[in-house]
Design a protein around this motif. Structure first.
Motif, mmCIF file in Angstrom:
data_model
loop_
_atom_site.group_PDB
_atom_site.id
_atom_site.type_symbol
_atom_site.label_atom_id
_atom_site.label_comp_id
_atom_site.label_asym_id
_atom_site.label_seq_id
_atom_site.Cartn_x
_atom_site.Cartn_y
_atom_site.Cartn_z
ATOM 1 N N GLY A 102 0.862 -1.158 -0.010
ATOM 2 C CA GLY A 102 -0.027 -0.078 -0.044
ATOM 3 C C GLY A 102 0.794 1.127 0.083
ATOM 4 N N GLU A 103 0.245 2.275 0.240
ATOM 5 C CA GLU A 103 0.989 3.746 0.064
ATOM 6 C C GLU A 103 0.450 4.639 1.191
ATOM 7 N N ILE A 104 1.596 5.369 1.798
ATOM 8 C CA ILE A 104 1.183 6.263 2.837
ATOM 9 C C ILE A 104 1.612 7.564 2.285
ATOM 10 N N ILE A 105 0.669 8.446 2.091
ATOM 11 C CA ILE A 105 1.114 9.764 1.104
ATOM 12 C C ILE A 105 0.833 10.983 2.343
ATOM 13 N N TYR A 106 1.879 11.498 2.345
ATOM 14 C CA TYR A 106 2.095 12.781 3.372
ATOM 15 C C TYR A 106 2.443 13.882 2.477
ATOM 16 N N LYS A 107 1.234 14.743 2.395
ATOM 17 C CA LYS A 107 1.292 16.205 1.696
ATOM 18 C C LYS A 107 1.593 15.715 0.414
ATOM 19 N N GLY A 108 0.902 14.797 -0.395
ATOM 20 C CA GLY A 108 1.046 14.628 -1.695
ATOM 21 C C GLY A 108 2.263 13.566 -2.086
#
Ligand code: ADP
Ligand code: MG
Length: 243
Positions: free
Chosen positions: A59-65
């Motif tokens: 999966g993905e963890i997107i921090y401020k884009g």
């Protein structure tokens, strides 16, 4: 609303035990989200994946884009933007209260001693622990320790505060003082993700409640939607057992 953290299709397994299964979740600036669910449902693992104390299996963890799981992303830098408060406080027992709130700022944020102390004092005052700067953790009650742990996390000026059952290890008479501090932080517009079994508190402070069961988010919505008018059978069952 600006999303600060967005999680997509997050998975986490320990061996062949799949603890998080396709979790999609986000938090926006200023939002207070309470994470509820039975013991073992994956709440702590989700928080620990968010701040990379555990590495996600997928999966993905997107921090401020930006996808922070990209190999070339500066994970250390990312982690400085998150404050974490644990059930067991995790204070440095060999340091006094002030030093507990100063070392991270100096080591990680490279702040001068003076600046770090000034900032620490500001937050110790906010949590009502500025009179105890010279005390060692062993001289404090559980409620006091947890308030110091909260000040320590805040002193790093994080974008998001993560709380993992911050009152579960406390004697009942000390729960109130910690919830009071958290309520104040919520009112001040801090972005917070809180794992808690304190349903009354969750109902009062949350913009959104997320109910997890067996590694998935079953239901989320306003406190009214989730706690008063739950749609799903599993949420209803959980609330029946809890309330
Ligand atoms: P919760 O916080 O909702 O009680 P956890 O995230 O702590 O749930 O745990 C979810 C499941 O993952 C549990 O079955 C737990 O035993 C398992 N688990 C958590 N951490 C580990 C670990 N480091 N190694 C193996 N299993 C783990
Ligand atoms: Mg837990």
């Amino acid at each position: 609303m600006e999303k600060i953290i967005e999680i997509q299709h997050l998975k986490k397994s320990f061996g062949n035990h799949e603890v998080l299964r396709d979790v999609n979740f986000s938090v926006s600036k200023g939002e207070v989200v309470c994470l509820i669910g039975s013991s073992g449902s994956g709440k702590s693992t989700l928080l620990r994946c968010i701040n990379l104390l555990e590495s996600p299996s997928g999966g993905e963890i997107i921090y401020k884009g930006q996808n922070i799981l990209n190999e070339n992303h500066d994970v250390k830098q990312y982690r400085t933007h998150l404050g974490m408060v644990f059930q067991q406080f995790n204070l440095f027992n060999n340091h006094n209260v002030l030093k507990n709130c100063v070392v991270g700022q100096q080591k990680v944020l490279k702040r001068s001693k003076e600046e770090a102390e000034r900032n620490a004092l500001k937050y110790l005052e906010i949590v009502g622990m500025d009179k105890y700067i010279n005390a060692k953790p062993s001289q404090l009650s559980g409620g006091q320790k947890q308030r110091v742990a909260i000040a320590r996390a805040l002193a790093m000026d994080p974008d998001v505060m993560l709380f993992d059952e911050p009152t579960s290890a406390l004697d009942p008479e000390m729960v109130g003082e910690v919830l009071k501090v958290m309520r104040m932080l919520a009112d001040q517009g801090n972005t917070m993700i809180i794992v808690t079994h304190e349903m009354e508190f969750a109902k009062e402070v949350s913009d959104r409640i997320v109910f997890m069961d067996k590694g998935v988010i079953v239901e989320e919505g306003s406190p009214d939607q989730v706690l008063v008018n739950p749609k799903h059978e599993r949420t209803k069952e959980f609330l029946k057992r809890t309330l």
